[in-house]
Structures are given as structure tokens and as C-alpha cells.
Scaffold this motif. Structure first.
Motif, PDB file in Angstrom:
ATOM      1  N   GLN A   1       0.823  -1.206   0.000  1.00  0.00           N
ATOM      2  CA  GLN A   1       0.000   0.000   0.000  1.00  0.00           C
ATOM      3  C   GLN A   1       0.859   1.258   0.000  1.00  0.00           C
ATOM      4  OE1 GLN A   1      -0.150  -2.638   2.072  1.00  0.00           O
ATOM      5  NE2 GLN A   1      -2.181  -2.855   2.999  1.00  0.00           N
ATOM      6  N   TYR A   2       1.918   1.223   0.797  1.00  0.00           N
ATOM      7  CA  TYR A   2       2.770   2.406   0.905  1.00  0.00           C
ATOM      8  C   TYR A   2       3.533   2.671  -0.387  1.00  0.00           C
ATOM      9  CZ  TYR A   2       5.886   5.878   2.897  1.00  0.00           C
ATOM     10  OH  TYR A   2       6.577   7.049   3.141  1.00  0.00           O
TER      11      TYR A   2
ATOM     12  N   GLU B   1       1.333   4.821  -2.466  1.00  0.00           N
ATOM     13  CA  GLU B   1       1.215   6.161  -1.901  1.00  0.00           C
ATOM     14  C   GLU B   1       2.470   6.985  -2.200  1.00  0.00           C
ATOM     15  OE1 GLU B   1       0.258   5.963   2.238  1.00  0.00           O
ATOM     16  OE2 GLU B   1      -1.450   4.613   1.911  1.00  0.00           O
TER      17      GLU B   1
ATOM     18  N   GLN C   1       2.728   8.056  -5.832  1.00  0.00           N
ATOM     19  CA  GLN C   1       1.949   9.251  -6.146  1.00  0.00           C
ATOM     20  C   GLN C   1       2.677  10.521  -5.729  1.00  0.00           C
ATOM     21  OE1 GLN C   1      -0.320   7.857  -8.452  1.00  0.00           O
ATOM     22  NE2 GLN C   1      -1.399   9.667  -7.700  1.00  0.00           N
TER      23      GLN C   1
END
Length: 363
Positions: free
Chosen positions: A39-40, A43, A46
Motif C-alpha cells: 500500500q505504501y 502512496e 503518487q
């Protein structure tokens, strides 16, 4: 989970290095990687897209390339390293770090000659930087590269260095990640008892650090080592523990790898219904990840299973696996899967198809 072991997190080790990276909070990044690497990754990806500082952007790209290894996406490893290196703003430390990451990308792509060549450059660059973690990670990749291409005679001196470097590192998360990679060396040298001991050390550290992802990966490696040692039942127990941690972590990537390997072990133990169920679950988990390695691995194992127990689906399953590997430009996987399919054709008396498929595999 490509597995095989999961690789290096290179963090701050000296004042000189930390002074170079004051614009990046490495502790915060490392803490997030422990808890939720996949997930990181997206993030951070982005945030890099909106970064305006060329130096910070290039360094974050190196970090993203390292994270891409943990989530089995070599295409990101290589693309981010290329972008960071082409920026022209990496200093010696970050350049060496990028080369180590690039080597791991070639490892995951199974491009042995490029892996060895890059690992050699990475090690030479790392020796010029006063950072124990970086030099340790580089020498580990160099050893693995020599093992991968069958040059076991070239690793003796570097093995001594690796053992020495590791012995001086504190027992923390970064060391545990290094040890995970080191166990791949030990299994490659058929030192299974040593590998199992080291894996148990990593399990202790990762659980203390609260990292469900890396705990799951360590149990996966434990299962692999037990299987290589010949104890399939202990291997299956370890894989079940890996699966439990992956489920606890809601981690489809690790579930896909572990379930696929569990199915192989269950098949070997004659647990055919359980193996079929594991493969069905593995395919579902793989479809919920972005890892081409996981997706192709599961499809390949499904094809192998089908040719034994679901014969009507055998050829199509292999074609699905080949199509997926081709789509993701996994050249080594395409070659090996075609060789397997050629063997199936030959076994079934379809010698023309066997010859044509084998010919495609060596082109």
C-alpha cells in the motif's frame, strides 16, 4: 512470492549518510514499509509524481525501486532505477544503492548474466561508500549472482565477508531483511540446516518489529527450506503459518505465493482435493495483486496440476500461463513453461507439437 527470499532495506547508518538525506524522512519510510509495503509503495509513487526537487525525486525513485522488490514487481525496479540514474543527480551513496536494486530487478527477471554484471558494479561502488548495510547488501547480491549462474567456486571469499559484515550489524529490522536474502544463499549452497536457523532468527526479529508482511515471507522461506531438506510435512506446516500471517495482514500477494506452493506440497503428499482448493484460492488472490510474478507462478502451477488431475484443461492451462508470461515480458518464464509443455506433448505422443513448442522455447 518470488520468493525466495525477500531483500534489503537500506537505511541511515552514519552521520555522513544521514546528512545527505535530510530532505527524506527515512525512519518514517522504513516504519511504513514494515507495516504495509504494498500500500505504501503506491502512496509514495503518487508523491514522487508531484515532487519538484530533482535530487529528492531521484532518491525517492531509488527507494521505490527497492520497495518494488518486496512486492515482486521487477518492471518498477528497473524503470525507477533507470529514471534515477538518468537524472544525473545521484551521489556515490545513492548511485551504489540504485545499482544494488537494479541487480535485484535482474534477479527477479531471471536474467543471470545481467544480474552478475550489475552485482559486480554494485559491489565495487558500495566499497567506496562508508556504509555497512550497503556493502553487505551488495556482497550478498554478488554471491547470489554467482550461485545463480553456477559459479559456486567464485563465492568463498565473499561468503566470509558477508558473514563478517552481518555479525557486526545490530539485531533490527534492516538486519532481518538482509538475513532473509542471506538464507537464499544458504539454500542455494544446500546448507539447509543453517538456512532454517537463520530464518528462525528473522522470524523473531520481524515479530518483535510487528511486521506481518515480512513474517509471512520468512515462514514461506522456512517452508521452502524444509521442503528442500526433504521434510514435506514440516514444510506444509510452515506454509500454513505463512498463509495465516498473510491473511492476518490482508495480503493477497503473500497469499498467492504461499497457497500456490502449498498446493505443490499437498500434491506431493497425495492431498489432491486440498491442492485443488489451494490453487483456486491462489488464483483468486493473484488476481487481486499487481505482481506479474505471482500471477504467472500461479498459472504455471495450475497447468502442472491440470496435466496430472484435470487432463481436459491441461493444454489450455499451459497456453494461459505462456500468454501471461509473454504479456509481462518474462522471457525466462516463457522459455521454461514452453519446455514443460513440450514435455507434456511428447508424453502424450504429440511429437510434432512437442518439437515445435521446444523450438519456440530456444529461440
Amino acid at each position: 512470492m518470488a520468493r525466495m527470499l525477500v531483500v534489503i532495506l537500506m537505511a541511515m547508518c552514519s552521520w555522513s549518510v544521514s546528512a545527505q538525506v535530510t530532505a527524506i524522512n527515512l525512519k518514517e519510510i522504513n516504519d511504513e514499509i514494515k507495516k504495509r509495503p504494498e500500500q505504501y509503495f503506491y502512496e509514495l509513487k503518487q508523491s514522487v509524481n508531484t515532487e519538484t526537487s530533482p535530487i529528492k525525486k531521484a532518491r525517492l525513485q531509488v527507494i521505490l525501486s527497492e520497495m518494488a522488490y518486496y512486492i515482486d514487481q521487477p518492471e518498477y525496479i528497473l524503470s525507477y532505477v533507470d529514471s534515477a540514474q538518468n537524472s544525473g543527480v545521484l551521489n556515490d551513496y545513492w548511485s551504489a544503492r540504485a545499482m544494488v536494486s537494479q541487480a535485484r530487478g535482474y534477479y527477479q527477471k531471471r536474467e543471470g548474466k545481467l544480474y552478475l554484471a550489475t552485482a559486480k558494479v554494485a559491489y565495487e561502488k558500495a566499497k567506496l561508500v562508508n556504509d555497512p548495510l550497503l556493502e553487505t547488501s551488495a556482497v550478498i547480491e554478488l554471491i547470489l549472482a554467482n550461485i545463480e549462474i553456477g559459479r559456486k567456486d567464485a563465492i568463498s571469499q565473499n561468503m566470509q565477508l558477508a558473514k563478517k559484515f552481518i555479525s557486526f550489524l545490530p539485531d533490527d529490522f534492516e538486519k532481518a531483511v538482509l538475513l532473509q536474502r542471506y538464507t537464499k544463499i544458504l539454500t542455494g549452497l544446500k546448507k539447509y540446516d543453517q538456512a532454517i536457523k537463520v530464518i528462525n532468527d528473522t522470524l523473531m526479529i520481524f515479530q518483535q518489529e510487528g511486521s506481518a508482511h515480512f513474517t509471512s515471507v520468512s515462514y514461506y522461506h522456512l517452508g521452502q527450506a524444509e521442503a528442500m531438506r526433504g521434510d514435506l510435512r514440516r514444510a506444509l506446516v510452515a506454509m500454513q503459518l505463512s498463509l495465516n500471517w498473510a491473511i492476518k495482514d490482508n495480503n493477497n500477494l503473500n497469499q498467492a505465493f504461499t497457497l500456490s506452493r502449498m498446493a505443490q506440497l499437498q500434491t506431493q503428499l497425495g492431498l489432491i482435493d486440498e491442492a485443488k482448493q489451494s490453487l483456486d484460492m491462489a488464483l483468486k488472490s493473484a488476481s487481486n495483486t499487481n505482481s506479474s510474478i505471482a500471477q504467472v507462478l500461479v498459472l504455471r502451477h495450475i497447468a502442472e496440476f491440470a496435466c496430472q488431475y484435470q487432463v481436459s484443461e491441461c493444454y489450455k492451462s499451459y497456453e494461459d500461463a505462456i500468454a501471461a508470461a509473454s504479456h509481462h515480458e518474462m522471457i525466462a518464464e516463457v522459455r521454461d513453461i514452453r519446455k514443460e509443455l513440450a514435455a507434456v506433448f511428447a508424453k502424450d505422443g504429440k511429437h510434432k507439437q512437442a518439437y515445435e513448442t521446444l523450438l519456440l522455447s530456444i529461440q
